[in-house]
Enzyme design. Structure first.
Site, PDB file in Angstrom:
ATOM      1  CD  GLN A  43      -6.959 -47.224 130.141  1.00 49.48           C
ATOM      2  OE1 GLN A  43      -7.721 -48.746 130.319  1.00 49.48           O
ATOM      3  NE2 GLN A  43      -6.979 -46.473 130.988  1.00 49.48           N
ATOM      4  CB  SER A  44      -2.739 -53.953 131.833  1.00 48.81           C
ATOM      5  OG  SER A  44      -2.982 -54.928 131.832  1.00 48.81           O
TER       6      SER A  44
END
Ligand SMILES: *Cc1c(COP(=O)(O)O)cnc(C)c1O
Length: 328
Positions: free
Chosen positions: A71-72
């Site tokens: 989810q960066s």
């Protein structure tokens, strides 16, 4: 020669007052809208990537390797930047990298949707390795880079979160930008901090002025101050200055991380709802929501007062992610 840019973001980002939350918190609260960079869903990584991508092209790269959680926000923005520069991008990710000293949080990671979906839309090739600590993640990224080099690719490895001296330079310039937008200097600037170049750049720009920069950590990692001092020293060299930094001079709060990096905290969830319902602005559960939760508590206890700038680092796209298994 000062560092050159590969243009990605629309600058300056807006800076404006938050009237309802100012009344509610009893401070003069302003916000710097790096969620509105106009680039790839917004966020603080666009500024850094302008310099990093230029550097990659300067080095003759045809491929970039970067890492982070699935989810960066950084991976999402790097995916778009790499595509625009016609660089092939390999994203080495874990569902939930964690800090060795603290261990893996029990909460389920946000795995699906959100930044992962957008990163793929921008053309990133995600490789998801089993969860481990940050050092293991970096080792996987190094191995992927080595494999690609052995296949004849010109690889540029981008440091985590874009936190190199060039990344910090972008935030030194951002400090200059915000300072030109403010009619009266701020007493405080509060920002989420993690890989550190946002904080290090702002700290360096406002050093010696009346404005104090405070980072609210989103990582349970006390050695962060040493990383900031290291990046700060590299930035000083870039600026042609003889300046060194001690880890102690960085003002970092570690009380708002919650259970760990990448998992929601109750205070962060409340802070996100408050910002949404008072000012119509979206924060995120990993960084800016936790940072704003810190700001609320510090304002209520009087530790932060006067003219306060909340530096919105972006990340709202994470709100549209969810764990593998829906619990309901
Ligand atoms: C990466 C990120 C941060 C942290 O910035 P660093 O420069 O890595 O410390 C804060 N907020 C958001 C939304 C981010 O994506």
């Amino acid at each position: 020669m000062s560092p050159q840019k590969f243009p990605l973001v629309c600058l300056p980002t807006p800076l404006h007052r938050l009237p309802r939350l100012s009344d509610e918190l009893g401070i003069e609260l302003w916000i710097k809208r790096d969620d509105l960079t106009g680039f790839a869903g917004g966020g603080n990584k666009g500024r850094k990537l302008e310099y990093l991508i230029k550097d990659a092209l300067h080095h003759g790269a045809d491929t970039v390797v970067g890492c982070g959680s699935v989810q960066s926000n950084f991976v999402r923005q790097l995916a778009a930047a790499a595509a625009m520069a016609q660089l092939e991008f390999h994203a080495v990710t874990m569902n939930l990298p964690y800090d060795t000293g603290v261990g893996k949080p029990k909460q389920e990671a946000r795995v699906r949707g959100g930044n992962r979906t957008l990163g793929e839309l921008f053309g990133a090739r995600y490789e998801v390795v089993p969860d481990g600590d940050w050092e293991e993640l970096y080792a996987h990224a190094d191995a992927v880079a080595a494999r690609l080099r052995s296949e004849g690719r010109q690889v540029y490895q981008v440091p985590i979160g874009g936190s190199s001296p060039l990344g910090a330079y972008a935030f030194y310039k951002a400090g200059e930008e915000a300072s030109a937008q403010a009619e009266i200097p701020f007493d405080w600037i509060l920002t989420a901090t993690s890989s550190g170049s946002t904080h290090a750049g702002l700290h360096t720009f406002f050093h010696g002025s009346k404005t104090r920069v405070k980072g609210i950590s989103c990582d349970p990692e006390p050695e962060m101050s040493a990383d900031l001092a290291h990046v700060g020293a590299g930035l000083a060299t870039l600026l042609g200055r003889e300046q060194s930094f001690s880890p102690e001079e960085f003002d970092i709060e570690f009380d708002y991380v919650g259970e760990g990096y990448g998992v929601d905290s109750p205070a962060g969830t409340d802070a996100i709802a408050l910002m949404a319902r008072r000012e119509g602005i979206l924060l995120d559960p990993v960084y800016s929501g936790k940072a704003f939760a810190g700001l609320i508590e510090l304002a209520k206890s009087g530790k932060v007062s006067g003219r306060v700038l909340f530096w919105h680092t972006g990340g709202w796209t994470t709100l549209l992610s969810e764990p593998e298994q829906r619990k309901n």
